[in-house]
Design a protein around this motif. Structure first.
Motif, PDB file in Angstrom:
ATOM      1  N   THR A 180       0.705  -1.104  -0.082  1.00 37.51           N
ATOM      2  CA  THR A 180       0.030  -0.173  -0.005  1.00 37.51           C
ATOM      3  C   THR A 180       0.822   1.241   0.166  1.00 37.51           C
ATOM      4  O   THR A 180       0.580   2.284  -0.418  1.00 37.51           O
ATOM      5  CB  THR A 180      -1.011  -0.019   1.240  1.00 37.51           C
ATOM      6  N   VAL A 181       2.060   1.223   0.455  1.00 35.18           N
ATOM      7  CA  VAL A 181       2.755   2.328   0.576  1.00 35.18           C
ATOM      8  C   VAL A 181       4.145   2.153  -0.394  1.00 35.18           C
ATOM      9  O   VAL A 181       5.234   1.247   0.154  1.00 35.18           O
ATOM     10  CB  VAL A 181       3.265   2.755   1.965  1.00 35.18           C
ATOM     11  N   GLN A 182       4.406   2.414  -1.375  1.00 37.00           N
ATOM     12  CA  GLN A 182       5.382   2.180  -2.271  1.00 37.00           C
ATOM     13  C   GLN A 182       5.832   3.508  -2.986  1.00 37.00           C
ATOM     14  O   GLN A 182       4.833   4.275  -3.389  1.00 37.00           O
ATOM     15  CB  GLN A 182       5.198   1.119  -3.346  1.00 37.00           C
ATOM     16  N   SER A 183       7.095   3.591  -3.356  1.00 37.32           N
ATOM     17  CA  SER A 183       7.370   4.737  -4.108  1.00 37.32           C
ATOM     18  C   SER A 183       8.340   4.314  -5.310  1.00 37.32           C
ATOM     19  O   SER A 183       9.022   3.276  -5.155  1.00 37.32           O
ATOM     20  CB  SER A 183       8.206   5.657  -3.320  1.00 37.32           C
ATOM     21  N   LEU A 184       8.000   4.880  -6.345  1.00 36.44           N
ATOM     22  CA  LEU A 184       8.942   4.817  -7.629  1.00 36.44           C
ATOM     23  C   LEU A 184      10.167   5.411  -7.633  1.00 36.44           C
ATOM     24  O   LEU A 184      10.112   6.656  -7.371  1.00 36.44           O
ATOM     25  CB  LEU A 184       8.180   4.909  -9.072  1.00 36.44           C
ATOM     26  N   ILE A 185      11.417   4.837  -7.659  1.00 37.32           N
ATOM     27  CA  ILE A 185      12.693   5.397  -7.596  1.00 37.32           C
ATOM     28  C   ILE A 185      13.607   5.426  -8.584  1.00 37.32           C
ATOM     29  O   ILE A 185      13.425   4.284  -9.484  1.00 37.32           O
ATOM     30  CB  ILE A 185      13.175   5.141  -6.012  1.00 37.32           C
ATOM     31  N   ARG A 186      14.435   6.190  -8.720  1.00 32.24           N
ATOM     32  CA  ARG A 186      15.520   6.229  -9.917  1.00 32.24           C
ATOM     33  C   ARG A 186      16.849   6.259  -9.261  1.00 32.24           C
ATOM     34  O   ARG A 186      17.142   7.000  -8.217  1.00 32.24           O
ATOM     35  CB  ARG A 186      15.378   7.118 -10.812  1.00 32.24           C
ATOM     36  N   VAL A 187      17.686   5.405  -9.546  1.00 32.66           N
ATOM     37  CA  VAL A 187      19.028   5.015  -8.903  1.00 32.66           C
ATOM     38  C   VAL A 187      20.090   5.313 -10.073  1.00 32.66           C
ATOM     39  O   VAL A 187      20.023   4.713 -11.141  1.00 32.66           O
ATOM     40  CB  VAL A 187      19.233   3.886  -8.244  1.00 32.66           C
ATOM     41  N   ARG A 188      21.070   6.331  -9.808  1.00 32.31           N
ATOM     42  CA  ARG A 188      22.089   6.396 -10.735  1.00 32.31           C
ATOM     43  C   ARG A 188      23.352   6.067 -10.015  1.00 32.31           C
ATOM     44  O   ARG A 188      23.551   6.429  -8.823  1.00 32.31           O
ATOM     45  CB  ARG A 188      22.145   7.846 -11.181  1.00 32.31           C
ATOM     46  N   ARG A 189      24.095   5.234 -10.929  1.00 29.99           N
ATOM     47  CA  ARG A 189      25.538   4.808 -10.294  1.00 29.99           C
ATOM     48  C   ARG A 189      26.624   5.804 -10.869  1.00 29.99           C
ATOM     49  O   ARG A 189      26.622   5.858 -12.117  1.00 29.99           O
ATOM     50  CB  ARG A 189      25.727   3.514 -10.550  1.00 29.99           C
ATOM     51  N   THR A 190      27.200   6.322  -9.935  1.00 29.08           N
ATOM     52  CA  THR A 190      28.258   7.512 -10.381  1.00 29.08           C
ATOM     53  C   THR A 190      29.352   6.844 -10.093  1.00 29.08           C
ATOM     54  O   THR A 190      29.787   5.691  -9.362  1.00 29.08           O
ATOM     55  CB  THR A 190      28.023   8.744  -9.801  1.00 29.08           C
ATOM     56  N   TYR A 196      20.082   8.983  -5.588  1.00 34.08           N
ATOM     57  CA  TYR A 196      18.436   8.407  -5.694  1.00 34.08           C
ATOM     58  C   TYR A 196      17.608   9.622  -5.905  1.00 34.08           C
ATOM     59  O   TYR A 196      17.861  10.640  -5.458  1.00 34.08           O
ATOM     60  CB  TYR A 196      18.070   7.842  -4.333  1.00 34.08           C
ATOM     61  N   ASP A 197      16.638   9.278  -6.598  1.00 34.60           N
ATOM     62  CA  ASP A 197      15.479  10.540  -6.866  1.00 34.60           C
ATOM     63  C   ASP A 197      14.238   9.568  -6.877  1.00 34.60           C
ATOM     64  O   ASP A 197      13.843   8.340  -7.216  1.00 34.60           O
ATOM     65  CB  ASP A 197      15.496  10.766  -8.434  1.00 34.60           C
ATOM     66  N   GLU A 198      13.246  10.335  -5.745  1.00 32.20           N
ATOM     67  CA  GLU A 198      11.988   9.631  -5.925  1.00 32.20           C
ATOM     68  C   GLU A 198      11.034  10.076  -6.711  1.00 32.20           C
ATOM     69  O   GLU A 198      10.847  11.537  -7.020  1.00 32.20           O
ATOM     70  CB  GLU A 198      11.523  10.103  -4.287  1.00 32.20           C
ATOM     71  N   LEU A 199      10.178   9.289  -7.423  1.00 32.06           N
ATOM     72  CA  LEU A 199       9.493   9.788  -8.617  1.00 32.06           C
ATOM     73  C   LEU A 199       7.899  10.109  -8.364  1.00 32.06           C
ATOM     74  O   LEU A 199       7.236  11.045  -8.675  1.00 32.06           O
ATOM     75  CB  LEU A 199       9.610   8.894  -9.559  1.00 32.06           C
ATOM     76  N   SER A 200       7.389   8.788  -8.091  1.00 34.53           N
ATOM     77  CA  SER A 200       5.892   8.898  -7.754  1.00 34.53           C
ATOM     78  C   SER A 200       5.407   7.714  -6.848  1.00 34.53           C
ATOM     79  O   SER A 200       6.000   6.567  -6.904  1.00 34.53           O
ATOM     80  CB  SER A 200       5.100   9.003  -9.115  1.00 34.53           C
ATOM     81  N   PRO A 201       4.201   7.943  -6.265  1.00 32.50           N
ATOM     82  CA  PRO A 201       3.784   6.644  -5.384  1.00 32.50           C
ATOM     83  C   PRO A 201       3.053   5.814  -6.470  1.00 32.50           C
ATOM     84  O   PRO A 201       2.617   6.084  -7.564  1.00 32.50           O
ATOM     85  CB  PRO A 201       2.461   7.378  -4.788  1.00 32.50           C
ATOM     86  N   VAL A 202       3.328   4.411  -6.289  1.00 32.98           N
ATOM     87  CA  VAL A 202       2.861   3.296  -7.238  1.00 32.98           C
ATOM     88  C   VAL A 202       2.631   1.874  -6.187  1.00 32.98           C
ATOM     89  O   VAL A 202       2.891   2.079  -5.054  1.00 32.98           O
ATOM     90  CB  VAL A 202       3.990   2.616  -8.128  1.00 32.98           C
ATOM     91  N   ARG A 203       1.887   1.084  -6.853  1.00 36.51           N
ATOM     92  CA  ARG A 203       1.549  -0.229  -6.296  1.00 36.51           C
ATOM     93  C   ARG A 203       2.047  -1.461  -7.202  1.00 36.51           C
ATOM     94  O   ARG A 203       1.464  -1.384  -8.310  1.00 36.51           O
ATOM     95  CB  ARG A 203       0.067  -0.162  -5.804  1.00 36.51           C
ATOM     96  N   PHE A 204       2.916  -2.041  -6.540  1.00 34.70           N
ATOM     97  CA  PHE A 204       3.320  -3.379  -7.465  1.00 34.70           C
ATOM     98  C   PHE A 204       3.419  -4.623  -6.658  1.00 34.70           C
ATOM     99  O   PHE A 204       3.218  -4.545  -5.221  1.00 34.70           O
ATOM    100  CB  PHE A 204       4.649  -3.227  -8.040  1.00 34.70           C
TER     101      PHE A 204
END
Length: 214
Positions: A180-190, A196-204
Motif C-alpha cells: 500500500t505504501v510504495q515509491s517509484l525511485i530512480r538510482v544512478r550509479r556514479t 536516488y530520486d523519488e518519482l511517484s507513488p505506485v503499487r506493485f
C-alpha cells in the motif's frame, strides 16, 4: 484495424501524455507495441484502459501510464543492454525492445516466461532474451547492465542488482515495505556512489526470492 480500435489507441496515447509520459521516444515505442497482444481472455477488451489487469500466476500487467513513466525515467539509449526483473506479461520488455540494443528479462514463473516468449516471437522481437530465474539476484553472467528495471517492489534496492549496474547506469524500481505504501525511485550509479530520486507513488506486487512452483 477497426475505427473503434483506432480510436481507443488514440485515446490510449492521449491518456499517457496527460499522465506525464511526454518523452517522444517512449510514446513512439508504446504506440508501436500493441498492449492488446499481451492481454488475453476476459480482460482483452480492456487492453487499452489505463489500468493494471490480472494475468496468470497471480501477477498483473502494469498500468500503461506506469510502464511509460518507468520507461521514460530509465532514459534508455540505442546501444544499451537492459535487464528487466519481472517479465510478467512481457509488455514492458517489448516496449523497451524498441529503445535498446538488447533486453534480458527474468521471471520466477515459468508459465509467464513461456507465454511472453510466444508473444515476442509472434511480434518478431528478436532482441529480447526471456529467462526463468530468481531475478532478485540479477543475471550475473550478462552483467554489467546499462539499465535495470524492476517491476516488483522490494524494501530496498537489492544489492546484487546495484552491483550489476554500470557506472553511469540507471535503475528504476518500486520500493516499499507493504503493497500500500510504495515509491517509484530512480538510482544512478556514479563514479563516487549512488544517487536516488523519488518519482511517484505506485503499487506493485512484491519482489519474491526463489523460483515459483507453478
Amino acid at each position: 484495424m477497426t475505427d473503434e480500435i483506432a480510436e481507443r489507441k488514440m485515446q490510449f496515447l492521449y491518456t499517457l501524455r496527460s499522465r506525464g509520459v511526454t518523452d517522444m521516444r517512449t510514446l513512439t515505442a508504446m504506440e508501436k507495441i500493441d498492449r492488446g497482444a499481451f492481454v488475453r481472455g476476459i480482460f482483452a477488451d480492456r487492453a487499452y484502459d489505463d489500468t493494471p489487469l490480472p494475468i496468470n500466476c497471480g501477477q498483473t500487467i502494469s498500468q500503461p501510464s506506469v510502464v511509460g513513466l518507468m520507461t521514460q525515467a530509465l532514459n534508455v539509449q540505442p546501444r544499451d543492454k537492459v535487464l528487466e526483473v519481472g517479465t510478467g506479461s512481457g509488455y514492458q520488455a517489448a516496449v523497451l525492445s524498441q529503445l535498446a540494443r538488447r533486453i534480458y528479462t527474468i521471471d520466477r514463473h515459468a508459465p509467464l516466461v513461456q507465454a511472453a516468449r510466444e508473444v515476442f516471437d509472434a511480434l518478431d522481437l528478436n532482441n529480447i532474451t526471456a529467462i526463468v530465474g530468481d531475478g532478485s539476484h540479477g543475471l550475473g553472467d550478462q552483467a554489467p547492465f546499462d539499465r535495470i528495471i524492476v517491476t516488483a517492489a522490494a524494501e530496498d534496492p537489492p544489492g546484487p542488482l546495484l552491483a550489476q549496474l554500470k557506472i553511469g547506469g540507471i535503475m528504476v524500481l518500486p520500493v516499499g515495505q507493504s503493497d500500500t505504501v510504495q515509491s517509484l525511485i530512480r538510482v544512478r550509479r556514479t563514479e563516487t556512489g549512488l544517487e536516488y530520486d523519488e518519482l511517484s507513488p505506485v503499487r506493485f506486487v512484491p519482489l519474491v526470492e526463489g523460483l515459483a512452483k507453478d
